[in-house]
Write a protein that holds these residues in place. Sequence first.
Motif, PDB file in Angstrom:
ATOM      1  N   ILE A  23      -7.596  -8.867  -4.330  1.00  0.00           N
ATOM      2  CA  ILE A  23      -7.345  -9.869  -3.282  1.00  0.00           C
ATOM      3  C   ILE A  23      -7.193  -9.168  -1.940  1.00  0.00           C
ATOM      4  O   ILE A  23      -6.184  -8.507  -1.664  1.00  0.00           O
ATOM      5  CB  ILE A  23      -6.080 -10.706  -3.603  1.00  0.00           C
ATOM      6  CG1 ILE A  23      -6.193 -11.348  -4.998  1.00  0.00           C
ATOM      7  CG2 ILE A  23      -5.876 -11.761  -2.512  1.00  0.00           C
ATOM      8  CD1 ILE A  23      -7.314 -12.346  -5.163  1.00  0.00           C
ATOM      9  N   MET A 153      -0.490 -20.432 -10.827  1.00  0.00           N
ATOM     10  CA  MET A 153       0.433 -19.499 -10.169  1.00  0.00           C
ATOM     11  C   MET A 153       1.843 -19.790 -10.648  1.00  0.00           C
ATOM     12  O   MET A 153       2.318 -20.922 -10.536  1.00  0.00           O
ATOM     13  CB  MET A 153       0.374 -19.666  -8.650  1.00  0.00           C
ATOM     14  CG  MET A 153      -0.935 -19.214  -8.041  1.00  0.00           C
ATOM     15  SD  MET A 153      -1.011 -19.646  -6.297  1.00  0.00           S
ATOM     16  CE  MET A 153      -0.236 -18.199  -5.581  1.00  0.00           C
ATOM     17  N   SER A 192       0.159  -9.335  -8.364  1.00  0.00           N
ATOM     18  CA  SER A 192       0.788  -8.000  -8.362  1.00  0.00           C
ATOM     19  C   SER A 192       2.127  -7.988  -9.098  1.00  0.00           C
ATOM     20  O   SER A 192       2.409  -7.087  -9.878  1.00  0.00           O
ATOM     21  CB  SER A 192       1.015  -7.521  -6.927  1.00  0.00           C
ATOM     22  OG  SER A 192      -0.207  -7.302  -6.277  1.00  0.00           O
ATOM     23  N   ILE A 208      -5.078  -9.444  -7.919  1.00  0.00           N
ATOM     24  CA  ILE A 208      -4.096  -8.467  -7.445  1.00  0.00           C
ATOM     25  C   ILE A 208      -4.407  -8.033  -6.024  1.00  0.00           C
ATOM     26  O   ILE A 208      -5.508  -7.557  -5.728  1.00  0.00           O
ATOM     27  CB  ILE A 208      -4.058  -7.264  -8.401  1.00  0.00           C
ATOM     28  CG1 ILE A 208      -3.710  -7.820  -9.784  1.00  0.00           C
ATOM     29  CG2 ILE A 208      -3.077  -6.208  -7.910  1.00  0.00           C
ATOM     30  CD1 ILE A 208      -3.155  -6.897 -10.767  1.00  0.00           C
ATOM     31  N   GLY A 209      -3.447  -8.236  -5.140  1.00  0.00           N
ATOM     32  CA  GLY A 209      -3.629  -7.929  -3.727  1.00  0.00           C
ATOM     33  C   GLY A 209      -2.750  -6.799  -3.255  1.00  0.00           C
ATOM     34  O   GLY A 209      -3.181  -5.647  -3.135  1.00  0.00           O
ATOM     35  N   SER A 210      -1.497  -7.108  -2.980  1.00  0.00           N
ATOM     36  CA  SER A 210      -0.616  -6.149  -2.297  1.00  0.00           C
ATOM     37  C   SER A 210      -0.443  -4.848  -3.072  1.00  0.00           C
ATOM     38  O   SER A 210      -0.282  -3.787  -2.468  1.00  0.00           O
ATOM     39  CB  SER A 210       0.741  -6.795  -2.008  1.00  0.00           C
ATOM     40  OG  SER A 210       1.250  -7.415  -3.149  1.00  0.00           O
ATOM     41  N   ARG A 216       1.063  -7.264   2.982  1.00  0.00           N
ATOM     42  CA  ARG A 216       0.423  -7.974   4.087  1.00  0.00           C
ATOM     43  C   ARG A 216       1.475  -8.390   5.111  1.00  0.00           C
ATOM     44  O   ARG A 216       2.608  -8.642   4.751  1.00  0.00           O
ATOM     45  CB  ARG A 216      -0.276  -9.247   3.565  1.00  0.00           C
ATOM     46  CG  ARG A 216      -1.457  -8.990   2.686  1.00  0.00           C
ATOM     47  CD  ARG A 216      -1.985 -10.305   2.102  1.00  0.00           C
ATOM     48  NE  ARG A 216      -1.021 -10.972   1.265  1.00  0.00           N
ATOM     49  CZ  ARG A 216      -0.867 -10.749  -0.051  1.00  0.00           C
ATOM     50  NH1 ARG A 216      -1.619  -9.873  -0.674  1.00  0.00           N
ATOM     51  NH2 ARG A 216       0.054 -11.389  -0.726  1.00  0.00           N
TER      52      ARG A 216
HETATM   53  C1  LIG Z   1      -2.501 -13.646  -2.151  1.00  0.00           C
HETATM   54  C2  LIG Z   1      -2.853 -14.195  -3.490  1.00  0.00           C
HETATM   55  C3  LIG Z   1      -2.839 -13.376  -4.637  1.00  0.00           C
HETATM   56  C4  LIG Z   1      -2.430 -11.912  -4.614  1.00  0.00           C
HETATM   57  O1  LIG Z   1      -1.060 -11.796  -4.435  1.00  0.00           O
HETATM   58  P1  LIG Z   1      -0.360 -10.341  -4.534  1.00  0.00           P
HETATM   59  O2  LIG Z   1       1.060 -10.679  -4.809  1.00  0.00           O
HETATM   60  O3  LIG Z   1      -0.562  -9.688  -3.219  1.00  0.00           O
HETATM   61  O4  LIG Z   1      -1.002  -9.609  -5.641  1.00  0.00           O
HETATM   62  C5  LIG Z   1      -3.203 -13.950  -5.844  1.00  0.00           C
HETATM   63  N1  LIG Z   1      -3.569 -15.240  -5.926  1.00  0.00           N
HETATM   64  C6  LIG Z   1      -3.600 -16.042  -4.853  1.00  0.00           C
HETATM   65  C7  LIG Z   1      -4.008 -17.459  -5.047  1.00  0.00           C
HETATM   66  C8  LIG Z   1      -3.233 -15.562  -3.609  1.00  0.00           C
HETATM   67  O5  LIG Z   1      -3.260 -16.383  -2.552  1.00  0.00           O
END
Ligand SMILES: *Cc1c(COP(=O)(O)O)cnc(C)c1O
Length: 219
Positions: A23, A153, A192, A208-210, A216
């Motif tokens: 992400i 989520m 994450s 997985i983003g952060s 961010r």
């Molecule tokens: C930002 C986002 C993520 C990633 O979140 P992290 O906690 O940074 O891993 C995953 N799913 C959705 C829908 C998001 O908006």
Amino acid sequence: MDISAKIKKYKEELPENVKLVAISKTKPSEDIMEAYNAGQKIFGENKVQEMTDKWEELPKDIEWHMVGHVQSNKVKYMAHYVSLIHAVHKLKLLKEIDKRAKEHERVIKCLLQVKIAEEDSKYGMDAAEVDKILASDAYKEMENVKVIGLMGMATLTNNEEQIKQEFQFLKNKYDEVAAVNKDFTTLSMGMSGDYKIALDCGTTMVRIGSSIFGERNYN
Ligand SMILES: *Cc1c(COP(=O)(O)O)cnc(C)c1O
């Protein structure tokens, strides 16, 4: 750990049947290219305009996933290239995706977002709505959209037991539909902070983003 080391770590850690969506929202193209050069080809964004800018600029073998809440009037800006739309929350949006995909002679894959968190801030339909949409004549008539699974989520909480229950609920719903619907191949859950619990609960796609790109400043 730098971005490419993180990508390698996840590739080793995740089971073969679990896909990693990196992400990259709010992150610059250089960061995406670092992940790309480490072998990552699937990236997720939550804003259509930002994703389209990145799609234009970056290598064309990247699969772009829209993971955020989508307004119907934005679908046309990504219909020519988006690979998977994770968070379809109502039939009306599916209709618009079908219409725009048809203009480009594509079939766009989608996931239905189920609300599993207790927070009101999270979008999604209830489990019964999933059955209703899939069984509707409107959906059956759509030739340019294919619902291939579910997305959810979990609540933002330290209570792992609660997260587990929410993911388990989604997995059960997914299994129930997948038993009778051959299009169902994908269960998108885990970020994450909670992907390990999602793995325990049978996810097939983590977002997985952060933990790859760093924190961010905004969402
Ligand atoms: C930002 C986002 C993520 C990633 O979140 P992290 O906690 O940074 O891993 C995953 N799913 C959705 C829908 C998001 O908006």
